[in-house]
Structure formats: structure tokens, C-alpha cells
Design an enzyme around this catalytic site. Structure first.
Site, short mmCIF file in Angstrom:
data_model
loop_
_atom_site.label_atom_id
_atom_site.label_comp_id
_atom_site.label_asym_id
_atom_site.label_seq_id
_atom_site.Cartn_x
_atom_site.Cartn_y
_atom_site.Cartn_z
N ASP A 41 0.84 -1.21 0.00
CA ASP A 41 0.00 0.00 0.00
C ASP A 41 0.87 1.26 0.00
O ASP A 41 0.36 2.38 -0.09
CB ASP A 41 -1.01 -0.01 1.16
CG ASP A 41 -0.34 -0.03 2.52
OD1 ASP A 41 0.90 -0.03 2.60
OD2 ASP A 41 -1.09 -0.04 3.53
N SER A 42 2.20 1.07 0.03
CA SER A 42 3.12 2.21 -0.16
C SER A 42 2.90 2.84 -1.53
O SER A 42 3.38 3.95 -1.78
CB SER A 42 4.57 1.76 -0.01
OG SER A 42 4.84 0.66 -0.86
N ASP A 80 -1.00 -6.44 -0.47
CA ASP A 80 -1.13 -5.77 0.83
C ASP A 80 -2.61 -5.45 1.11
O ASP A 80 -3.28 -4.83 0.27
CB ASP A 80 -0.33 -4.46 0.77
CG ASP A 80 0.38 -4.16 2.06
OD1 ASP A 80 0.24 -4.94 3.03
OD2 ASP A 80 1.10 -3.14 2.09
N LYS A 108 -0.64 -9.70 2.72
CA LYS A 108 0.09 -9.20 3.91
C LYS A 108 -0.82 -8.25 4.66
O LYS A 108 -1.57 -7.48 4.05
CB LYS A 108 1.37 -8.48 3.48
CG LYS A 108 2.11 -7.86 4.67
CD LYS A 108 3.40 -7.22 4.25
CE LYS A 108 3.26 -5.81 3.73
NZ LYS A 108 2.63 -4.86 4.67
N GLU A 110 -0.96 -5.61 8.30
CA GLU A 110 -0.20 -4.94 9.37
C GLU A 110 -0.77 -5.27 10.75
O GLU A 110 -1.99 -5.16 10.96
CB GLU A 110 -0.24 -3.41 9.17
CG GLU A 110 0.58 -2.96 7.99
CD GLU A 110 0.68 -1.43 7.87
OE1 GLU A 110 0.36 -0.72 8.85
OE2 GLU A 110 1.09 -0.97 6.80
N GLU A 172 9.46 -4.11 10.18
CA GLU A 172 9.78 -2.79 9.62
C GLU A 172 10.36 -1.85 10.67
O GLU A 172 9.79 -1.70 11.76
CB GLU A 172 8.52 -2.16 8.99
CG GLU A 172 8.83 -0.79 8.37
CD GLU A 172 7.73 -0.26 7.46
OE1 GLU A 172 6.74 -0.97 7.21
OE2 GLU A 172 7.88 0.89 7.01
O1 KIV Z 1 3.52 -1.17 1.63
C1 KIV Z 1 4.71 -1.49 1.64
O2 KIV Z 1 5.50 -1.19 0.74
C2 KIV Z 1 5.20 -2.24 2.79
C3 KIV Z 1 6.68 -2.43 2.91
C4 KIV Z 1 7.28 -1.21 3.48
C5 KIV Z 1 7.01 -3.63 3.70
O3 KIV Z 1 4.42 -2.66 3.58
#
Ligand code: KIV
Length: 250
Positions: A41-42, A80, A108, A110, A172
Site C-alpha cells: 500500500d506504499s 497488501d 500481507k 499490518e 519494519e
Molecule cells: O507497503 C509497503 O510497501 C510495505 C513495505 C514497506 C514492507 O508494507
């Protein structure tokens, strides 16, 4: 493609993960031989220019997951779960299934959202955890896990993630000795970003490690190329060629 069931091998050999969000870069990452591509989600920050990763939802993530799958059909794609999609277990299962249908191999999420992780894994959705700095909810971007109470809490969360069925976990911006402790405590691979060397793999954000933007960089990132410089030179040359009537050639 490395399946979720094969992740155990990364306790012995370093796992290379890169974020990737679109067709052309997913294709490059596959050609380079990364073990997995994280559609993180970055992308809210580095692709869409938003201030926070909270700015993307399932529909936006799905668009990019599908593009990455089209570019790297033979690579493990981790999708994510965006902010708010994984707090309710039933909603998390629905979102996870949507990503798998698009071709992702795992998802993934959080934090120690144990009920959501249990619900997803019991439905056959491979889940990667994420501890340490959690950008979706972080109040500050300082390193996590320095003091003993925080370290114990992270260790407990890591063990709980494994019990809930996580196949790996991202650590992280975590104090290096804490990340090392977690790595030795859990049977699944740990994937560090700003968590030092004593983890099982590394993940970096594409735009950071390819130097796609000018500084500032996160302190733990490293640019292995200067795509910003190369793209700027190309775009400038194009502008000049048109203005000076050099392109198209006669
Ligand atoms: O969203 C992302 O890019 C991440 C990484 C920083 C692990 O979660």
C-alpha cells in the site's frame, strides 16, 4: 513461482522481496529474479503521491495487484491489505479471496490482527504478517522495539502470528537486536526493512532502491540505480528534440 508452502527454505537462504505495483516494473523484477513482489500500500505514497497509505482501498489495490500479476505471472505476488480492510475477519477473508482470484499468491496485513489471520488461513489464504513500524496506524516514524517492554511485546506478537498461521512476517524499522531475536524465535521467515542484517530476507520499496525520486530517502533505504536521473535526461532530451525540430527526423 515460489509457493507459500515453500517459504520454509528462506530460513536457510536469503529471501529477496521488492515492492512492485505495475506491469512494466513487475516484469523487470521477475526478470531480475526476485523471490516475491509485494504490491504494497506504499503505492499510495510513491505512485499516487498521497501523504498516507490510508488513502488506498481494496478497489485501488486490486487494480495494481492485477497489473503486477500480468507483468510477473511466474513470481510470488504478495498483496497488501489496505487500511480498514482487515479489522473484521469476514471482510478480511473476502478481501483476501479477491486478491487470490486476481492471481496473488499471498496477502500481507499490518499488526497482530489474530482473528483476521486465523479466519483467512482457515480459508486457505496464505498470510504474511507485519510488525514493528506500522505505517497505516503509526503516530511517529521512529524505530520500534528499543526498550525491553516493547521488545517483549513484539516477541509475543511474532509468536502469536505464527500460531495464527502466518507463513512469514515483515519486520519494519525495528531495533536490530529485537529483529534478530524475533528471527531466531519464529520458524517462519522474517523479511526486514530497516531491521538490520540478522533477518531472513529483505524488502525495499521499488522507488527507493531504483532511485526513482530525489531525496529525502528513508534512512534504511539504498538506491541501486538512478532512474530519476535517467528519466529526467530522457524527458529533457525529448523536449529539446521537438523544440529544435530534430524529431521526427526528415
Ligand atoms: O507497503 C509497503 O510497501 C510495505 C513495505 C514497506 C514492507 O508494507
Amino acid at each position: 513461482m515460489i509457493k507459500a508452502s515453500e517459504f520454509g527454505r528462506f530460513k536457510r537462504t536469503p529471501m529477496v522481496v521488492a515492492t512492485g505495483y505495475d506491469f512494466p516494473f513487475a516484469r523487470i523484477l521477475e526478470e531480475a529474479g526476485v523471490d516475491a513482489i509485494l504490491v504494497g500500500d506504499s503505492l499510495a505514497n510513491v505512485v499516487l503521491g498521497l501523504d498516507s497509505t490510508r488513502g488506498v482501498d481494496m478497489d485501488i489495490m486490486a487494480l495494481f495487484v492485477a497489473a503486477a500479476v500480468r507483468g510477473a505471472g511466474n513470481t510470488h505476488i504478495m498483496a497488501d491489505m489496505p487500511f480498514g480492510s482487515d479489522t473484521d475477519p469476514a471482510k478480511a477473508v473476502a478481501g483476501g479471496k479477491r486478491f487470490l482470484q486476481l492471481g496473488a499468491a499471498s496477502v500481507k496485513l499490518e499488526g497482530a490482527k489474530l482473528e483476521a489471520i486465523k479466519a483467512m488461513t482457515s480459508e486457505g489464504i496464505p498470510v504474511v504478517g507485519h510488525l514493528g513500524l506500522l505505517p497505516q496506524t503509526a503516530k511517529s516514524f521512529k524505530q520500534v522495539g528499543r526498550d525491553p517492554a516493547e521488545r517483549d511485546e513484539l516477541l509475543r506478537s511474532a509468536e502469536a502470528l505464527v500460531k495464527a498461521g502466518a507463513i512469514a512476517m515483515v519486520l519494519e524499522h525495528m531495533a536490530f537486536d529485537t529483529a534478530s531475536l524475533v528471527t531466531r524465535a519464529v520458524p517462519v521467515p522474517t523479511i526486514g526493512i530497516g531491521a538490520g542484517r540478522e533477518v531472513d530476507g529483505q524488502v525495499l520499496v521499488l522507488h527507493d532502491f531504483l532511485g526513482m525520486h530525489p531525496a529525502p530517502f528513508p534512512p534504511f533505504a539504498k538506491a541501486f540505480a538512478d532512474l530519476h536521473g535517467a528519466a529526467l535526461a530522457g524527458a529533457t532530451a525529448y523536449c529539446r528534440a521537438v523544440r529544435e525540430r530534430l524529431f521526427p527526423a526528415q
